[in-house]
Enzyme design. Structure first.
Site, PDB file in Angstrom:
ATOM      1  N   TYR A  45       0.825  -1.216   0.000  1.00 34.33           N
ATOM      2  CA  TYR A  45       0.000   0.000   0.000  1.00 34.33           C
ATOM      3  C   TYR A  45       0.856   1.262   0.000  1.00 34.33           C
ATOM      4  CZ  TYR A  45      -3.584   3.388   1.110  1.00 34.33           C
ATOM      5  OH  TYR A  45      -4.414   4.473   1.059  1.00 34.33           O
ATOM      6  N   GLN A 149      -6.751  17.511   4.726  1.00 26.49           N
ATOM      7  CA  GLN A 149      -7.047  17.038   3.375  1.00 26.49           C
ATOM      8  C   GLN A 149      -8.508  16.621   3.284  1.00 26.49           C
ATOM      9  OE1 GLN A 149      -6.149  13.018   2.589  1.00 26.49           O
ATOM     10  NE2 GLN A 149      -5.545  13.342   0.464  1.00 26.49           N
ATOM     11  N   HIS A 316       0.100  12.218  -7.138  1.00 29.83           N
ATOM     12  CA  HIS A 316      -0.239  11.265  -6.072  1.00 29.83           C
ATOM     13  C   HIS A 316       0.878  10.246  -5.874  1.00 29.83           C
ATOM     14  CE1 HIS A 316      -3.908  10.645  -3.602  1.00 29.83           C
ATOM     15  NE2 HIS A 316      -3.366   9.475  -3.349  1.00 29.83           N
ATOM     16  N   ASP A 347       4.605  18.074  -4.631  1.00 29.42           N
ATOM     17  CA  ASP A 347       4.463  16.768  -3.998  1.00 29.42           C
ATOM     18  C   ASP A 347       4.719  15.709  -5.059  1.00 29.42           C
ATOM     19  OD1 ASP A 347       2.877  14.898  -1.881  1.00 29.42           O
ATOM     20  OD2 ASP A 347       2.155  14.470  -3.894  1.00 29.42           O
ATOM     21  N   GLY A 349       7.664  12.405  -5.302  1.00 27.70           N
ATOM     22  CA  GLY A 349       9.030  12.101  -5.657  1.00 27.70           C
ATOM     23  C   GLY A 349      10.082  12.650  -4.723  1.00 27.70           C
TER      24      GLY A 349
END
Length: 420
Positions: A45, A149, A316, A347, A349
């Protein structure tokens, strides 16, 4: 003493006593150590991505297309990493990204991450798919600011309830994630048949919400579908009972915990989310609004024209669309399209302080750190989260020092060169 030298001093002093860091200081060994500690389900996950993992590879390859250009004899002896983003003061240009279902890694994951973030003085973006209610996680942050979020549910009253709770417990901004209106194709999870939410993990924001539980009770009046009795089904039932509020033993005998999971899976996100939905948001919250998941310059311009306060350029972490554009490439294109003024965060990497340096120089106002803080959590709990953050910030500080950059304003494309 600077952040970088102070962190080095701690590690080297411990080393002189024969003690190595419990949390590795390089990204590759951090990942390897965390994998050894995590279960197969947790690793799939957290570390897994969409499809064959091409987007995750693209994210890392994009950093390799740039080189830092150090300057000598610059006389820089101190660095100032402070900044402000959407009204939130930051001691350094870093926040912890929201990552759902952290209980796969450790129980009370959100609270532990919050404690680690607070210890390092870095804000945390609470996940809508968290494993602790936002109110409890907010207490663990102390005086350190946090954001919330939002996944846009198909139930509009639930959207309002989640926003209202975030405001009430002190969130400083609302981050609306756009790219997960449905789950991407994630073979690592699929091959294990593993969806944490179906086991009751990652739905604590919902089971602690009065509107959500009202929906559950309404749906609970319908006859329950007959389930197959297998060993796996019994394990799932036990997991649901443990994760649901209240007594595990009572939850095992109750219909409500299972109904809550079924309800969540039906309504958690809205595949029909559109600009029309977002147009209603300014009238529903007083918080600054940031949109997470923007990759196209046209979408960025439209979002800013609609009055949002900031954009988080993100794919993502490569978890949604395989062969997608690298987030760092998208950052460069979007900053070029919107100009210097709008707030852009980055966001997807980020692994090291040098990565943060590159992203800031290419146009980000701050960065979000995702997987690495979960790896720290796996290795050493809240203190592991703190150590990962401090290692990233130490390397950022030292990279700035060695490149002759005194403050964030000096982090411009001029300090970089394209790779040959």
């Amino acid at each position: 003493m600077s952040i970088g030298r102070a962190r080095q001093g701690v590690v080297y002093r411990q080393g002189s006593l024969g003690r190595r860091p419990a949390v590795p200081t390089d990204a590759a060994e951090l990942e390897r150590a965390a994998r050894r500690r995590m279960s197969r389900r947790a690793w799939a996950y957290v570390a897994g991505g969409a499809g064959e993992g091409a987007t995750m590879r693209h994210n890392r390859a994009a950093f390799e297309r740039w080189r830092v250009q150090p300057r000598m004899l610059h006389g820089v002896t101190e660095r100032d990493l402070r900044t402000e983003v959407c009204g939130t003061p930051l001691a350094a240009p870093l926040l912890l990204a929201p990552v759902g279902a952290g209980a796969l890694v450790r129980r009370d994951s959100d609270v532990l991450i919050a404690r680690g973030a607070a210890a390092a003085g870095v804000p945390y973006v609470f996940s809508n798919q968290g494993c602790s209610p936002m109110e409890r996680t907010a207490e663990a942050m102390g005086e350190t600011p946090f954001w919330y979020q939002l996944y846009w549910s198909t139930d509009e009253r639930l959207v309002d309830s989640l926003i209202g709770r975030a405001e009430a417990c002190g969130a400083r901004a609302l981050v609306v994630t756009l790219d997960t209106t449905m789950l991407g194709w994630r073979p690592q999870d699929l091959n294990l048949g593993s969806l944490p939410f179906a086991r009751g993990q990652g739905i604590a924001q919902y089971t602690s919400d009065p509107r959500f539980m009202e929906i559950v009770r309404e749906r609970g009046r319908a006859p329950a579908a007959k389930a197959q009795v297998t060993l796996g089904a019994l394990r799932t039932l036990l997991s649901i009972a443990r994760e649901h509020p209240g007594s595990t033993w009572a939850n095992l005998r109750a219909r409500e915990p299972r109904a809550a999971v079924e309800t969540f899976l039906d309504i958690y996100s809205n595949p029909g989310l559109s600009w029309d939905h977002l147009a209603t948001l300014r009238g529903r919250t007083r918080l600054p609004i940031l949109l997470k998941g923007i990759l196209d310059p046209a979408d960025a311009r439209r979002a800013l024209d609609a009055g949002v306060d900031g954009i988080i350029v993100s794919n993502h972490g490569g978890r949604q669309v395989d062969h997608a554009v690298a987030a760092l490439d998208a950052l460069v294109a979007i900053r070029s399209a919107v100009g210097a003024g709008p707030t852009l965060l980055f966001d997807s990497g980020i692994r090291t302080g040098a990565d943060v340096f590159l992203a800031l120089a290419l146009g980000a106002d701050a960065c979000l750190l995702g997987r690495p803080h979960l790896y720290g959590l796996a290795l050493a709990g809240a203190d592991g989260v703190r150590q990962v953050i401090e290692n990233v910030l130490a390397e950022l500080d030292l990279t700035m020092a060695l490149a002759g950059v005194a403050n964030l304003a000096g982090l411009t494309p001029d300090v970089l060169r394209p790779a040959p």
